[in-house]
Structure formats: structure tokens, C-alpha cells
Design a protein around this motif. Structure first.
Motif, mmCIF file in Angstrom:
data_model
loop_
_atom_site.group_PDB
_atom_site.id
_atom_site.type_symbol
_atom_site.label_atom_id
_atom_site.label_comp_id
_atom_site.label_asym_id
_atom_site.label_seq_id
_atom_site.Cartn_x
_atom_site.Cartn_y
_atom_site.Cartn_z
ATOM 1 N N LEU A 1 0.825 -1.204 0.000
ATOM 2 C CA LEU A 1 0.000 0.000 0.000
ATOM 3 C C LEU A 1 0.864 1.260 0.000
ATOM 4 O O LEU A 1 0.552 2.235 -0.697
ATOM 5 C CB LEU A 1 -0.942 -0.004 1.211
ATOM 6 N N ARG A 2 1.946 1.254 0.754
ATOM 7 C CA ARG A 2 2.844 2.429 0.741
ATOM 8 C C ARG A 2 3.443 2.634 -0.643
ATOM 9 O O ARG A 2 3.534 3.767 -1.141
ATOM 10 C CB ARG A 2 3.945 2.255 1.793
ATOM 11 N N THR A 3 3.854 1.537 -1.283
ATOM 12 C CA THR A 3 4.414 1.645 -2.634
ATOM 13 C C THR A 3 3.365 2.141 -3.622
ATOM 14 O O THR A 3 3.643 3.021 -4.460
ATOM 15 C CB THR A 3 4.952 0.277 -3.089
ATOM 16 N N ALA A 4 2.164 1.583 -3.545
ATOM 17 C CA ALA A 4 1.097 1.977 -4.470
ATOM 18 C C ALA A 4 0.721 3.437 -4.288
ATOM 19 O O ALA A 4 0.498 4.170 -5.268
ATOM 20 C CB ALA A 4 -0.124 1.087 -4.249
ATOM 21 N N GLU A 5 0.650 3.895 -3.032
ATOM 22 C CA GLU A 5 0.350 5.304 -2.768
ATOM 23 C C GLU A 5 1.424 6.198 -3.391
ATOM 24 O O GLU A 5 1.112 7.195 -4.077
ATOM 25 C CB GLU A 5 0.271 5.545 -1.263
ATOM 26 N N LYS A 6 2.690 5.865 -3.158
ATOM 27 C CA LYS A 6 3.794 6.650 -3.715
ATOM 28 C C LYS A 6 3.718 6.702 -5.236
ATOM 29 O O LYS A 6 3.826 7.773 -5.853
ATOM 30 C CB LYS A 6 5.117 6.035 -3.266
ATOM 31 N N ASN A 7 3.508 5.537 -5.866
ATOM 32 C CA ASN A 7 3.483 5.485 -7.330
ATOM 33 C C ASN A 7 2.300 6.255 -7.894
ATOM 34 O O ASN A 7 2.421 6.956 -8.907
ATOM 35 C CB ASN A 7 3.428 4.028 -7.792
ATOM 36 N N LEU A 8 1.151 6.114 -7.251
ATOM 37 C CA LEU A 8 -0.031 6.831 -7.730
ATOM 38 C C LEU A 8 0.189 8.333 -7.676
ATOM 39 O O LEU A 8 -0.106 9.052 -8.646
ATOM 40 C CB LEU A 8 -1.258 6.439 -6.898
ATOM 41 N N LEU A 9 0.712 8.816 -6.556
ATOM 42 C CA LEU A 9 0.898 10.260 -6.407
ATOM 43 C C LEU A 9 1.983 10.793 -7.336
ATOM 44 O O LEU A 9 1.978 11.975 -7.677
ATOM 45 C CB LEU A 9 1.215 10.589 -4.950
ATOM 46 N N GLU A 10 2.909 9.943 -7.749
ATOM 47 C CA GLU A 10 3.912 10.358 -8.732
ATOM 48 C C GLU A 10 3.281 10.619 -10.100
ATOM 49 O O GLU A 10 3.708 11.525 -10.821
ATOM 50 C CB GLU A 10 4.978 9.279 -8.884
ATOM 51 N N ALA A 11 2.275 9.823 -10.451
ATOM 52 C CA ALA A 11 1.740 9.863 -11.816
ATOM 53 C C ALA A 11 0.408 10.595 -11.942
ATOM 54 O O ALA A 11 0.098 11.134 -13.000
ATOM 55 C CB ALA A 11 1.571 8.435 -12.341
ATOM 56 N N ALA A 12 -0.387 10.611 -10.880
ATOM 57 C CA ALA A 12 -1.773 11.077 -10.993
ATOM 58 C C ALA A 12 -1.878 12.591 -10.907
ATOM 59 O O ALA A 12 -1.227 13.235 -10.079
ATOM 60 C CB ALA A 12 -2.625 10.446 -9.901
ATOM 61 N N GLU A 13 -2.714 13.146 -11.770
ATOM 62 C CA GLU A 13 -3.132 14.546 -11.659
ATOM 63 C C GLU A 13 -4.524 14.528 -11.032
ATOM 64 O O GLU A 13 -5.538 14.367 -11.705
ATOM 65 C CB GLU A 13 -3.161 15.202 -13.036
ATOM 66 N N LEU A 14 -4.573 14.651 -9.718
ATOM 67 C CA LEU A 14 -5.815 14.449 -8.977
ATOM 68 C C LEU A 14 -6.777 15.622 -9.156
ATOM 69 O O LEU A 14 -6.374 16.789 -9.158
ATOM 70 C CB LEU A 14 -5.524 14.263 -7.491
ATOM 71 N N THR A 15 -8.061 15.300 -9.302
ATOM 72 C CA THR A 15 -9.113 16.303 -9.245
ATOM 73 C C THR A 15 -9.399 16.603 -7.769
ATOM 74 O O THR A 15 -8.834 15.982 -6.865
ATOM 75 C CB THR A 15 -10.386 15.789 -9.911
ATOM 76 N N ALA A 16 -10.306 17.544 -7.518
ATOM 77 C CA ALA A 16 -10.688 17.850 -6.135
ATOM 78 C C ALA A 16 -11.274 16.614 -5.460
ATOM 79 O O ALA A 16 -10.989 16.337 -4.287
ATOM 80 C CB ALA A 16 -11.680 19.001 -6.113
ATOM 81 N N ALA A 17 -12.091 15.859 -6.209
ATOM 82 C CA ALA A 17 -12.663 14.633 -5.651
ATOM 83 C C ALA A 17 -11.567 13.608 -5.379
ATOM 84 O O ALA A 17 -11.594 12.897 -4.366
ATOM 85 C CB ALA A 17 -13.705 14.059 -6.605
ATOM 86 N N GLY A 18 -10.593 13.527 -6.277
ATOM 87 C CA GLY A 18 -9.478 12.619 -6.074
ATOM 88 C C GLY A 18 -8.659 12.988 -4.847
ATOM 89 O O GLY A 18 -8.188 12.104 -4.113
ATOM 90 N N GLU A 19 -8.477 14.275 -4.604
ATOM 91 C CA GLU A 19 -7.764 14.722 -3.406
ATOM 92 C C GLU A 19 -8.502 14.295 -2.146
ATOM 93 O O GLU A 19 -7.887 13.867 -1.162
ATOM 94 C CB GLU A 19 -7.592 16.243 -3.425
#
Length: 354
Positions: free
Chosen positions: A320-338
């Protein structure tokens, strides 16, 4: 139900705070899941009404369309919303929205959907929970249209084929799932409450993976969960895991979470590159999966199982820590995503602390 009754119903006016749907802890989180479920149900009901209206233009006298109109006319809004999230209904809705869908085939499929009767199942699983959503989920045996042969056929279009069950086998399968639900009721009642909201039916998969998990949901068959049989505490983890997939599919039906949905990154859950939406699915479902393992762990006395649970929790926390790190590296989050990721970060931090 009249269309103006649905228009006047404001109970599904908006999505809840998405950080609350990550992990069910306390009444606020359960209320958020209930609200999300109602918002998604309203969307599917509107889509169903539009699909019927499109077919009405040239096939108004078709018996299946007549039956749907009469059925909905006799329902109040709550009952209609509950109907709209039945898996065979959502499956038909998705097929009706394909641009080249053949009207004659859609009408045949609609008639087959209407023939499915959950109450005809020889076994069901008591899930509990409050509110308009039912408190039990039938086991879909696939023994003819009334017992979901169309539904299991749709569910088997991927890599795994659902198992058709005779009544005795269905009751045995249901008893395994019931033991899992009973564990959740004991160790994590809020977890069972969201399972009761998000899961509507079960189908069986072969147990050829032994203790390894074999369970999945299909985005277009909302509420249907397919699983193999494993020890009860492992199935308890599967229940919350798949309920979370169902819940997150509802979020994706309603709002965009990233501005770059085609982007990919490495997913530690499958050891492969995956789209960001798949990684988010994994993050949410394994947060709940690992949390369920942790809630059960203090009740286990077998040292072998205790060791298995501890190793599993540590493994998932690391993934989960790895997945969180990787997602935040690549994702351009919307307000809902944040919003959603705020809840995920908090949950992952807690799981990492043990």
C-alpha cells in the motif's frame, strides 16, 4: 413511481465526503456509504428509464417493456432505486448503451433479466445492515433464468467462469460465506454494514487456487461478487475487499478522480504496470482487506494462522505504501481525487503503524 417523484427526491442530491468511504469506522462512514449507494442507484435508475424510453419509440407494445413500466409504476422511489442497482439490471443498462446494440436483442435480454428472481435462490447469506438495502444476498446458482443463468453467463465472460450450483452445493457455499459474515459482525460490525450495502448477490468460483484469493467483481454487474471458498476469516477479508471494489466502482460512475486516466504506473498488487484507476481500486480494496485481517487477528489462537495474518498485514502495508507513492507520482488528482486520497493516506499510515 412517477418521474416527478424521482425529481422531487433530494436524498441523492450529492456525493458524500469521499475520504469517509475509504474505511468504515463509525456511523459517519456508514452514512457516507449509504449516501454514495443512493447517488449511484439514482444514476442507474435514470439510465434505465432512458434506455426504456429509447426502445419505447418503436417497440412500445413489447411485453418486456410493458412489464418494466408496470413494475416501476407500482414502486415508490426507494424500491425503484433498490431495483436499479440489481446486478442483472445494471448489466442490461450497460449493454443498452452500446452504440450498435440491436433493439431486438436488448428486448430479449430485458425479458431474461425480468425472469431472474433472487427469492428463488435455494440459499442466501444474511448480511445485516440498516436502511433500504436488503439484509441478505442470494447465491446465484445459474439453474435457469429464474436463478440467474444470464447473470452468471455475463460474469463468466472474463478469465474466470462461474460455477453452476445444485441446491445442496449452493447451501454449502452460502454457509461458508455466512461464517465469514458472522466473523465480521463480531470483529468489525461497521465492515459488515458496508458489505450489506454494497453486495447484492454471490456467485461461486472453483477453488483451484487453494488458500490463495480468487474473487472478483464486474463493474457493469453492480453488487455481484464471485468468490472461491477459503477459511472463514479469509472470506471475511474477501467480503470487505469486494464490497470496496463495488463502492469504488460507484464513485467512478459519478465523478472523475484524475485528469490523466490513461496514465499508468507499477502496481505492487499484481506486479505489473496498470492504469491509475486500477491502482486506486487496489489501494482501496487492500486497505479494507488488511484492516479486516487486523481486526480478526486478536481473536485467533492458532499460532500458524496468527503468523499467516501478521505476515499478510505487513506485506499489504508495504504494498500500500508503494502503491500510494506510485499513484501520487503519476496522478493529476481532481478535487474529488484529493478527497479520496486524503482518506487513503490516513488509512495507510495507520496500517503501517500496526
Amino acid at each position: 413511481m412517477r418521474v416527478k417523484d424521482l425529481a422531487a427526491d433530494r436524498s441523492a442530491a450529492g456525493l458524500p465526503e469521499l475520504s469517509l468511504i475509504v474505511l468504515a469506522e463509525g456511523p459517519e462512514a456508514i452514512a457516507a456509504d449509504t449516501q454514495l449507494n443512493r447517488v449511484v442507484a439514482r444514476q442507474y435508475l435514470v439510465r434505465a428509464l432512458r434506455a426504456v424510453q429509447r426502445l419505447d419509440a418503436e417497440h412500445r407494445s413489447d411485453p418486456a417493456l410493458t412489464a418494466v413500466r408496470e413494475m416501476l409504476d407500482g414502486m415508490d422511489v426507494d424500491a425503484a432505486l433498490h431495483w436499479a442497482l440489481r446486478p442483472e439490471v445494471t448489466g442490461w443498462i450497460w449493454r443498452s448503451e452500446v452504440g450498435a446494440a440491436d433493439p431486438a436483442r436488448l428486448l430479449r435480454l430485458l425479458a431474461d433479466c425480468l425472469a431472474y428472481e433472487p427469492a428463488a435462490a435455494p440459499a442466501s447469506v444474511r448480511l445485516g445492515g440498516a436502511g433500504p438495502v436488503g439484509t441478505s444476498a442470494p447465491v446465484v446458482t445459474g439453474d435457469g433464468l429464474a436463478q440467474g443463468s444470464l447473470l452468471l453467463g455475463w460474469a463468466s465472460e472474463g478469465d474466470e467462469e462461474a460455477v453452476r450450483l445444485d441446491p445442496a452445493r449452493a447451501r454449502s457455499f452460502a454457509s461458508r460465506l455466512q461464517a465469514a459474515a458472522d466473523i465480521l459482525e463480531q470483529v468489525w460490525p461497521e465492515g459488515l454494514a458496508v458489505v450489506a450495502t454494497d453486495i447484492r448477490a454471490f456467485g461461486a468460483l472453483g477453488g483451484h487456487r487453494g488458500l490463495k484469493p480468487l474473487n472478483f467483481s464486474v463493474h457493469g454487474l453492480r453488487g455481484l461478487v464471485l468468490t472461491s471458498e477459503r477459511p472463514a476469516y479469509m472470506l471475511a477479508q474477501s467480503l470487505v475487499h469486494e464490497a470496496t471494489h463495488q463502492r469504488f466502482s460507484g464513485v467512478l460512475d459519478c465523478v472523475s478522480l484524475v485528469r490523466n486516466p490513461k496514465a499508468t504506473h507499477y502496481s505492487p498488487f499484481v506486479d505489473a504496470e496498470r492504469p491509475l484507476g486500477h491502482i486506486l481500486h487496489g489501494i482501496l480494496s487492500f486497505i479494507n482487506d488488511a484492516y479486516a485481517a487486523g481486526r480478526y487477528q486478536p481473536t485467533e489462537s492458532d499460532p500458524v494462522e496468527l503468523d499467516r495474518l501478521e505476515r499478510y498485514r505487513l506485506q499489504k502495508a508495504g504494498q500500500l505504501r508503494t502503491a500510494e507513492k506510485n499513484l501520487l507520482e503519476a496522478a493529476e488528482l481532481t478535487a474529488a481525487g484529493e478527497q479520496l486520497m486524503a482518506g487513503c493516506r490516513e488509512a495507510i499510515s495507520r496500517l503501517s503503524r500496526g
